[in-house]
Motif scaffolding. Structure first.
Motif, mmCIF file in Angstrom:
data_model
loop_
_atom_site.group_PDB
_atom_site.id
_atom_site.type_symbol
_atom_site.label_atom_id
_atom_site.label_comp_id
_atom_site.label_asym_id
_atom_site.label_seq_id
_atom_site.Cartn_x
_atom_site.Cartn_y
_atom_site.Cartn_z
ATOM 1 N N UNK A 91 0.836 -1.193 0.000
ATOM 2 C CA UNK A 91 0.000 0.000 0.000
ATOM 3 C C UNK A 91 0.873 1.247 0.000
ATOM 4 N N UNK A 92 0.696 2.137 -0.952
ATOM 5 C CA UNK A 92 1.518 3.347 -0.967
ATOM 6 C C UNK A 92 1.116 4.307 0.132
ATOM 7 N N UNK A 93 2.069 5.058 0.627
ATOM 8 C CA UNK A 93 1.792 6.064 1.655
ATOM 9 C C UNK A 93 1.641 7.420 0.982
ATOM 10 N N UNK A 94 0.695 8.223 1.475
ATOM 11 C CA UNK A 94 0.471 9.543 0.913
ATOM 12 C C UNK A 94 1.417 10.550 1.550
ATOM 13 N N UNK A 95 2.029 11.364 0.704
ATOM 14 C CA UNK A 95 2.890 12.422 1.205
ATOM 15 C C UNK A 95 2.012 13.574 1.685
ATOM 16 N N UNK A 96 2.303 14.095 2.865
ATOM 17 C CA UNK A 96 1.490 15.173 3.420
ATOM 18 C C UNK A 96 1.534 16.400 2.526
ATOM 19 N N UNK A 97 0.418 17.127 2.437
ATOM 20 C CA UNK A 97 0.400 18.335 1.625
ATOM 21 C C UNK A 97 1.208 19.432 2.292
ATOM 22 N N UNK A 98 1.526 20.489 1.572
ATOM 23 C CA UNK A 98 2.283 21.588 2.185
ATOM 24 C C UNK A 98 1.491 22.233 3.316
ATOM 25 N N UNK B 251 -2.899 12.974 10.557
ATOM 26 C CA UNK B 251 -2.505 12.097 11.655
ATOM 27 C C UNK B 251 -1.529 11.052 11.130
ATOM 28 N N UNK B 252 -0.549 10.728 11.939
ATOM 29 C CA UNK B 252 0.402 9.698 11.552
ATOM 30 C C UNK B 252 -0.262 8.335 11.501
ATOM 31 N N UNK B 253 0.390 7.354 10.893
ATOM 32 C CA UNK B 253 -0.187 6.011 10.812
ATOM 33 C C UNK B 253 -0.423 5.439 12.200
ATOM 34 N N UNK B 254 -1.586 4.793 12.371
ATOM 35 C CA UNK B 254 -1.971 4.270 13.684
ATOM 36 C C UNK B 254 -1.568 2.807 13.827
ATOM 37 N N UNK B 255 -1.391 2.397 15.060
ATOM 38 C CA UNK B 255 -1.137 0.999 15.372
ATOM 39 C C UNK B 255 -2.445 0.220 15.278
#
Length: 296
Positions: free
Chosen positions: A41-48, A56-60
């Motif tokens: 699964x690709x991770x999305x880069x945060x917008x400016x 929010x960061x990835x959750x456990x």
């Protein structure tokens, strides 16, 4: 034309450009204890920053983590009859029963993590435990820090008065007087209820047990949430009484989990619905409403 498009696409891929807000970076491998993860699964880069969005960061994945660990850690705060010391170095009570059955149904061992009302939410957020099960009241302030399950129980909110300072009073109007001091837990629904029903009285909002202020003579009465009002009277024989035998309102208590993990919250709500429908929750409420069953 097709050759030109292919060249443009190749250039875009080579330079890492993509549509704004959807630029992709390779997924990072799951960290130890993070539960199940999809490495493709690709991770999305945060917008400016100027985009004005809060990411929010990835959750456990808590459910996967506790199953992988083989242990469910539950934060508890002693409060009758939700969590009580059993006299053998362990705990007993309504919330303790819920936690043990939850762990049993998951096939897990259980560890109770003692905390305090001032620290229990922070302990959960800081991952000292996986959930709170201690008769935690649902409030707006707490709901901004954690997610609550559906209510596990509703405490009746009773008016409890001092035999010495306010004997024989049976009407709510008797306590709605300028000379009456009524103690309540600060920042709770009981405080809002007291301000609504007893606007003329002097309210004492405290973070400690309001009944202690009544027993110490600092207040004539208190609003106290409880499963068993008679148990409050038995704890201080001859010192307290109930002006009204019916509750003024009720306060909902629930389990609490960290934000950002909807799957764990959904699982707990499903599990609670099953226990509620089977009658097990109600049976446990009735059992622990009898103070004679409380550990001495």
């Amino acid at each position: 034309m097709r050759t030109l498009r292919s060249s443009l696409l190749a250039a875009v891929l080579a330079t890492g450009l993509a549509a704004p807000g959807w630029a992709q970076t390779p997924a990072t491998p799951a960290s130890p204890g993070s539960g199940f993860a999809d490495p493709s699964r690709p991770a999305l880069r945060a917008p400016p920053p100027e985009a004005g969005l809060v990411w929010r960061g990835p959750a456990v994945d808590t459910l996967a983590t506790v199953r992988q660990r083989g242990l469910l850690r539950v934060c508890v705060v002693p409060v009758d009859p939700m969590v009580m010391n059993d006299g053998k170095g362990g705990f007993a009570g309504y919330s303790v029963d819920l936690s043990r059955k939850l762990a049993q149904d998951l096939g897990l061992e259980i560890e109770f993590v003692p905390s305090s009302w001032g620290l229990v939410v922070s302990d959960l957020v800081d991952r000292a435990c996986d959930l709170i099960a201690s008769g935690l009241w649902m409030t707006v302030t707490r709901a901004m820090a954690v997610n609550f399950t559906t209510p596990t129980v509703h405490d009746g909110v009773y008016l409890v008065a001092s035999q010495a300072k306010a004997p024989g009073k049976t009407a709510l109007a008797d306590f709605d007087q300028p000379g009456m001091a009524v103690a309540v837990y600060a920042g709770t629904p009981q405080e809002a209820l007291a301000r609504k029903l007893l606007p003329k009285s002097r309210l004492i909002a405290t973070s400690d047990d309001p009944l202690q202020l009544v027993l110490q003579g600092q207040a004539q009465a208190a609003l106290a949430p409880t499963l068993s009002p008679q148990a409050l009277l038995q704890a201080a024989p001859g010192q307290l009484y109930l002006p009204r035998n019916t509750p003024l309102a009720s306060t909902a208590a629930a389990m609490a989990v960290r934000k950002g993990d909807p799957d764990f919250l959904a699982f707990l709500n499903t599990w609670l619905a099953l226990q509620r429908d089977s009658g097990w929750l109600e049976e446990r409420v009735l059992f622990w409403s009898d103070s004679s069953r409380w550990p001495k």
